[in-house]
Write a protein that holds these residues in place. Structure first.
Motif, PDB file in Angstrom:
ATOM      1  N   THR A 268       0.819  -1.214   0.000  1.00  0.00           N
ATOM      2  CA  THR A 268       0.000   0.000   0.000  1.00  0.00           C
ATOM      3  C   THR A 268       0.852   1.263   0.000  1.00  0.00           C
ATOM      4  OG1 THR A 268      -0.151   0.022   2.427  1.00  0.00           O
ATOM      5  CG2 THR A 268      -1.889  -1.174   1.245  1.00  0.00           C
ATOM      6  N   ALA A 269       2.130   1.116  -0.300  1.00  0.00           N
ATOM      7  CA  ALA A 269       3.051   2.260  -0.201  1.00  0.00           C
ATOM      8  C   ALA A 269       2.631   3.423  -1.102  1.00  0.00           C
ATOM      9  CB  ALA A 269       4.473   1.812  -0.540  1.00  0.00           C
ATOM     10  N   ARG A 270       1.945   3.123  -2.213  1.00  0.00           N
ATOM     11  CA  ARG A 270       1.573   4.199  -3.145  1.00  0.00           C
ATOM     12  C   ARG A 270       0.327   4.953  -2.654  1.00  0.00           C
ATOM     13  NH1 ARG A 270      -2.910   2.304  -5.817  1.00  0.00           N
ATOM     14  NH2 ARG A 270      -3.239   0.144  -5.291  1.00  0.00           N
ATOM     15  N   LEU A 271      -0.363   4.439  -1.643  1.00  0.00           N
ATOM     16  CA  LEU A 271      -1.573   5.108  -1.135  1.00  0.00           C
ATOM     17  C   LEU A 271      -1.193   6.147  -0.080  1.00  0.00           C
ATOM     18  CD1 LEU A 271      -3.975   2.018  -0.756  1.00  0.00           C
ATOM     19  CD2 LEU A 271      -3.746   3.592  -2.697  1.00  0.00           C
ATOM     20  N   SER A 272      -1.951   7.242  -0.061  1.00  0.00           N
ATOM     21  CA  SER A 272      -1.549   8.347   0.815  1.00  0.00           C
ATOM     22  C   SER A 272      -2.362   8.420   2.103  1.00  0.00           C
ATOM     23  CB  SER A 272      -1.693   9.671   0.057  1.00  0.00           C
ATOM     24  OG  SER A 272      -3.036   9.801  -0.361  1.00  0.00           O
ATOM     25  N   GLY A 273      -3.361   7.555   2.262  1.00  0.00           N
ATOM     26  CA  GLY A 273      -4.241   7.661   3.434  1.00  0.00           C
ATOM     27  C   GLY A 273      -3.580   7.201   4.721  1.00  0.00           C
ATOM     28  N   PRO A 274      -4.317   7.350   5.830  1.00  0.00           N
ATOM     29  CA  PRO A 274      -3.756   6.979   7.133  1.00  0.00           C
ATOM     30  C   PRO A 274      -3.686   5.466   7.352  1.00  0.00           C
ATOM     31  CG  PRO A 274      -6.043   7.652   7.378  1.00  0.00           C
ATOM     32  CD  PRO A 274      -5.684   7.885   5.932  1.00  0.00           C
ATOM     33  N   VAL A 275      -2.927   5.102   8.368  1.00  0.00           N
ATOM     34  CA  VAL A 275      -2.868   3.728   8.870  1.00  0.00           C
ATOM     35  C   VAL A 275      -3.666   3.702  10.171  1.00  0.00           C
ATOM     36  CG1 VAL A 275      -1.325   1.956   9.808  1.00  0.00           C
ATOM     37  CG2 VAL A 275      -0.611   3.311   7.823  1.00  0.00           C
ATOM     38  N   PHE A 276      -4.503   2.683  10.350  1.00  0.00           N
ATOM     39  CA  PHE A 276      -5.247   2.511  11.603  1.00  0.00           C
ATOM     40  C   PHE A 276      -4.675   1.307  12.352  1.00  0.00           C
ATOM     41  CE2 PHE A 276      -9.737   4.420  10.613  1.00  0.00           C
ATOM     42  CZ  PHE A 276      -9.177   5.661  10.408  1.00  0.00           C
ATOM     43  N   GLU A 277      -4.323   1.539  13.612  1.00  0.00           N
ATOM     44  CA  GLU A 277      -3.956   0.438  14.513  1.00  0.00           C
ATOM     45  C   GLU A 277      -5.145   0.207  15.429  1.00  0.00           C
ATOM     46  OE1 GLU A 277      -2.151  -2.011  15.056  1.00  0.00           O
ATOM     47  OE2 GLU A 277      -0.833  -1.902  16.788  1.00  0.00           O
ATOM     48  N   LEU A 278      -5.827  -0.910  15.274  1.00  0.00           N
ATOM     49  CA  LEU A 278      -7.031  -1.193  16.056  1.00  0.00           C
ATOM     50  C   LEU A 278      -6.648  -2.122  17.201  1.00  0.00           C
ATOM     51  CD1 LEU A 278      -9.463  -1.825  13.033  1.00  0.00           C
ATOM     52  CD2 LEU A 278      -8.988   0.327  14.214  1.00  0.00           C
TER      53      LEU A 278
ATOM     54  N   PRO B  13       5.401   2.699  28.060  1.00  0.00           N
ATOM     55  CA  PRO B  13       5.687   4.117  27.780  1.00  0.00           C
ATOM     56  C   PRO B  13       6.585   4.313  26.553  1.00  0.00           C
ATOM     57  CG  PRO B  13       5.996   3.640  30.106  1.00  0.00           C
ATOM     58  CD  PRO B  13       5.718   2.320  29.444  1.00  0.00           C
ATOM     59  N   ALA B  14       7.412   3.305  26.240  1.00  0.00           N
ATOM     60  CA  ALA B  14       8.305   3.432  25.078  1.00  0.00           C
ATOM     61  C   ALA B  14       7.549   3.297  23.760  1.00  0.00           C
ATOM     62  CB  ALA B  14       9.394   2.354  25.153  1.00  0.00           C
TER      63      ALA B  14
ATOM     64  N   ARG C 116       3.403  -3.021  20.940  1.00  0.00           N
ATOM     65  CA  ARG C 116       4.484  -3.625  20.131  1.00  0.00           C
ATOM     66  C   ARG C 116       4.254  -3.413  18.641  1.00  0.00           C
ATOM     67  NH1 ARG C 116       3.459  -8.197  23.253  1.00  0.00           N
ATOM     68  NH2 ARG C 116       4.789  -8.260  25.077  1.00  0.00           N
ATOM     69  N   THR C 117       3.057  -3.767  18.182  1.00  0.00           N
ATOM     70  CA  THR C 117       2.818  -3.632  16.737  1.00  0.00           C
ATOM     71  C   THR C 117       2.699  -2.149  16.367  1.00  0.00           C
ATOM     72  OG1 THR C 117       0.469  -4.113  17.114  1.00  0.00           O
ATOM     73  CG2 THR C 117       1.849  -5.927  16.326  1.00  0.00           C
ATOM     74  N   TYR C 118       2.190  -1.331  17.295  1.00  0.00           N
ATOM     75  CA  TYR C 118       2.154   0.113  17.027  1.00  0.00           C
ATOM     76  C   TYR C 118       3.572   0.636  16.799  1.00  0.00           C
ATOM     77  CZ  TYR C 118       2.385   5.045  17.832  1.00  0.00           C
ATOM     78  OH  TYR C 118       2.697   6.373  17.689  1.00  0.00           O
TER      79      TYR C 118
ATOM     80  N   ARG D 137       4.779   2.574  13.472  1.00  0.00           N
ATOM     81  CA  ARG D 137       5.227   3.971  13.418  1.00  0.00           C
ATOM     82  C   ARG D 137       6.658   4.061  12.899  1.00  0.00           C
ATOM     83  NH1 ARG D 137       6.084   5.988  19.712  1.00  0.00           N
ATOM     84  NH2 ARG D 137       7.575   4.371  20.246  1.00  0.00           N
ATOM     85  N   GLU D 138       7.454   3.010  13.198  1.00  0.00           N
ATOM     86  CA  GLU D 138       8.824   2.992  12.685  1.00  0.00           C
ATOM     87  C   GLU D 138       8.825   2.944  11.154  1.00  0.00           C
ATOM     88  OE1 GLU D 138      11.650   0.267  14.754  1.00  0.00           O
ATOM     89  OE2 GLU D 138      12.098  -0.385  12.718  1.00  0.00           O
TER      90      GLU D 138
END
Ligand SMILES: C[S@@+](CC[C@H](N)C(=O)[O-])C[C@H]1O[C@@H](n2cnc3c(N)ncnc32)[C@H](O)[C@@H]1O
Length: 163
Positions: free
Chosen positions: A25-35, A66-67, A41-43, A47-48
């Motif tokens: 999905t790299a060519r798409l400009s929309g947001p990523v949702f973490e549900l 907190p990290a 950990r996956t967040y 974000r990285e």
């Protein structure tokens, strides 16, 4: 298979599927949702790879390490049954990638919730957008994709809006 094996397979599969979805999905400009933030950990991985400014986190109670805790303005606080419909109003069908990891230890409850939440996730996806989930989902128009190399059958599921 021990619980340790199952846990390791889940982690390895999440990473493989998240990396696949971000590349696809790299060519798409929309947001990523973490549900489901959980420990974060996956967040942290998302974000990285995608940039913290692009990842909106849906969680009913933030209790992450907190990290790997998102900035408050990137958190959509509340039950996804309420916040996902509101997000459709806010973002429209623009989401590039939604990672859904909302389940707990009770597989029956997870399946019931997956049936309930699938129709709330489906409309926020952009054309070409991908959902990676830890539970089998019940979408009406999304196509299930084969798992990428490194992911273990049954530990993750991938779906894409093709039109
Ligand atoms: C398995 S954990 C997520 C783990 C996370 N992916 C990680 O890597 O640390 C599931 C999370 O989903 C959240 N959750 C479950 N049901 C929810 C709901 N209906 N609305 C919002 N959050 C929910 C829980 O509070 C929990 O933090």
């Amino acid at each position: 298979m021990s619980r340790l094996d199952i846990f390791i397979n889940r982690m390895v599969s999440q990473r493989a599927c998240i990396d696949f979805a971000l590349a696809e999905t790299a060519r798409l400009s929309g947001p990523v949702f973490e549900l489901g933030l959980g420990n974060g950990r996956t967040y942290d991985h998302l974000r990285e790879k995608a940039g913290a400014e692009n990842v909106f986190v849906f969680e009913r109670a933030v209790e992450s390490n907190p990290a790997s805790t998102p900035d408050p303005e990137m958190v959509v606080l509340g039950d996804v049954r309420d916040t996902l419909p509101k997000s459709l109003e806010r973002f429209g069908p623009t989401v590039r990638f939604a990672h859904a990891d909302l389940g707990g230890h009770n597989l029956e409850k997870n399946d019931t919730f997956a049936r309930l939440v699938s129709p709330l996730i489906e409309p926020v996806l952009a054309v070409g957008g991908i959902v990676v989930s830890s539970d089998k989902m019940y979408f009406s128009a999304l196509k299930e994709l084969p798992l990428p190399e490194g992911a273990v059958d049954g530990r993750c599921f991938i779906y894409q809006r093709v039109s």
